[in-house]
Design a protein around this motif. Structure first.
Motif, PDB file in Angstrom:
ATOM      1  N   THR A  11      48.084  39.617  35.662  1.00  0.00           N
ATOM      2  CA  THR A  11      48.306  40.653  36.186  1.00  0.00           C
ATOM      3  C   THR A  11      46.832  41.536  36.469  1.00  0.00           C
ATOM      4  N   GLU A  12      46.000  41.264  35.356  1.00  0.00           N
ATOM      5  CA  GLU A  12      44.917  42.139  35.343  1.00  0.00           C
ATOM      6  C   GLU A  12      43.904  41.658  36.901  1.00  0.00           C
ATOM      7  N   GLU A  13      43.932  40.441  36.973  1.00  0.00           N
ATOM      8  CA  GLU A  13      43.171  39.834  38.025  1.00  0.00           C
ATOM      9  C   GLU A  13      43.916  40.346  39.376  1.00  0.00           C
ATOM     10  N   GLU A  14      45.287  40.180  39.166  1.00  0.00           N
ATOM     11  CA  GLU A  14      45.663  40.742  40.637  1.00  0.00           C
ATOM     12  C   GLU A  14      45.820  42.247  40.925  1.00  0.00           C
ATOM     13  N   GLU A  15      45.636  43.046  39.906  1.00  0.00           N
ATOM     14  CA  GLU A  15      45.407  44.502  40.052  1.00  0.00           C
ATOM     15  C   GLU A  15      44.044  44.829  40.607  1.00  0.00           C
ATOM     16  N   LEU A  16      43.178  44.024  39.826  1.00  0.00           N
ATOM     17  CA  LEU A  16      41.433  44.443  40.431  1.00  0.00           C
ATOM     18  C   LEU A  16      41.389  43.729  41.867  1.00  0.00           C
ATOM     19  N   VAL A  17      42.126  42.585  42.158  1.00  0.00           N
ATOM     20  CA  VAL A  17      41.784  42.006  43.641  1.00  0.00           C
ATOM     21  C   VAL A  17      42.436  43.185  44.614  1.00  0.00           C
ATOM     22  N   LEU A  18      43.794  43.600  44.249  1.00  0.00           N
ATOM     23  CA  LEU A  18      44.409  44.809  45.211  1.00  0.00           C
ATOM     24  C   LEU A  18      43.424  46.087  45.259  1.00  0.00           C
ATOM     25  N   GLN A  19      42.854  46.273  44.131  1.00  0.00           N
ATOM     26  CA  GLN A  19      41.905  47.403  44.148  1.00  0.00           C
ATOM     27  C   GLN A  19      40.568  47.178  45.052  1.00  0.00           C
ATOM     28  N   VAL A  20      40.193  45.830  45.099  1.00  0.00           N
ATOM     29  CA  VAL A  20      39.126  45.621  46.133  1.00  0.00           C
ATOM     30  C   VAL A  20      39.637  45.694  47.690  1.00  0.00           C
TER      31      VAL A  20
END
Length: 367
Positions: A11-20
């Protein structure tokens, strides 16, 4: 099937990708800078430059060293093809040494024998997660005035005498999807030389120091913000993943010890192995071949891989290439016929490791 490698996205990767994605800034920016900063703090290198993939990191490293075009780089013939392709792309000539069957890495003796008046650099490959013998390679290179580029694509965090790979010469790391640290694609170049780091930043950005201020003929080697967003959480979990790999390797070695014709990987004295791969050798004493072992492992639901099935020069496109010097390297030629890698990645449970052990013993007809 227990796979030879496993890609874990949380989920951390998913959240950072969405942030980008929501930021509107997709090309190299603050996320890339954060990855560079955090990898620098984690590593023993003073400068970290992120690029688009692992092959590019090798090309950029070679170009930043300003090696004379047409000079020779001594490297390992037991490696992924990117090592050779990068040397050729940088306008240099490939010359090979041979490897030690114990650590699968370039031997200092073979480097010394391969060096000519046209040699400008040596490129050791830290294979399967274990460092090459840098304590002997570095003095050799320094005595002969050779640059050193470390192909550390498979060795994030590996150490020799407590010092991380990538901090001896100019280091090159891959962030390909199956690596211990990954971003799908991506690369990191490390150096302790401020001038080399400055050239690396120019090279990756079309030679620009500022917009339309061109200082050299460069490339578009930039990492995207999306790649960095995937890598950052992976970096925070890298130490824990490495500990699990070490434990899995210990259990494999314990379960597979003493089998005739099965040569297990060993950790060289003074080195810390990060176990990108757990690679064994199936020798004639086993009474079988690694191909037959692989088939029986598949039947038992265990994945495996041949890394690498032939010396990298043993292909027509390199045997006939004017930039590749092809000679016989008997250790590499023998070892490449024997190696097979087994699952060791951190997603394995204790039960999975036990299954791998049983499958290998069964494939070798050992009770």
């Amino acid at each position: 099937m227990i796979p030879i490698s496993s890609v874990a996205i949380g989920t951390e990767e998913e959240e950072l990708v969405l942030q980008v994605l929501r930021s509107g800034r997709l090309a190299q920016g603050p996320m890339v800078e954060k990855l560079e900063s955090e990898f620098r703090a984690w590593s023993d290198a003073e400068h970290v430059i992120a690029v688009s993939n692992g092959t590019v990191s090798l090309v950029a490293a070679l170009e930043a060293l300003q090696l004379p075009r047409g000079t020779e780089v001594v490297t390992s013939p037991f490696t992924f093809v990117a090592t050779v392709n990068a040397i050729l792309e940088a306008g240099l000539v490939v010359r090979f040494g041979d490897i030690d069957p114990a650590d699968f890495a370039l031997t200092p003796e073979s480097v010394e024998a391969a060096v000519t008046e046209r040699t400008s650099a040596v490129m050791p490959v830290h294979l399967y997660g274990q460092a090459a013998d840098m304590t002997r390679l570095m003095p050799l290179a320094e005595a002969r005035g050779l640059a050193v580029v470390e192909d550390a694509a498979q060795a994030h965090g590996a150490k020799i005498d407590g010092r991380r790979v990538g901090s001896f010469g100019v280091g090159s790391f891959s962030l390909y999807a199956t690596k211990n640290l990954m971003s799908g694609e991506g690369g990191l170049v490390t150096t302790n030389d401020a001038a080399v780091a400055d050239r690396l930043r120019l090279i990756r950005n079309q030679g620009m120091r500022a917009r339309y201020q061109y200082e050299l003929a460069g490339h578009n080697f930039r990492m995207t913000e999306l790649q960095a967003a995937v890598a950052l959480p992976q970096l925070s979990r890298l130490e824990a993943g490495t500990k699990r790999r070490v434990e899995n390797a210990r259990r494999l070695t314990e379960g597979l010890a003493g089998i005739p014709g099965l040569v297990l990987p060993a950790v060289a004295e003074g080195r810390e192995h990060v176990w990108h791969q757990y690679t064994v050798r199936i020798t004639e004493e086993s009474g079988t071949t690694r191909e037959k072992v692989a088939d029986r492992l598949t039947e038992s639901g265990v994945g495996s891989g041949f890394y690498y099935p032939r010396p990298v020069y043993d292909y027509d496109c390199y045997r006939d290439h004017p930039g590749v010097i092809v000679e016989d390297h008997p250790v590499t030629e023998r070892v490449s016929r024997e190696v097979i890698s087994l699952p060791v990645h951190p997603a394995l449970s204790d039960g999975d490791v036990d299954t791998v052990v049983r499958a290998v013993r069964g494939a070798l007809d050992v009770d």
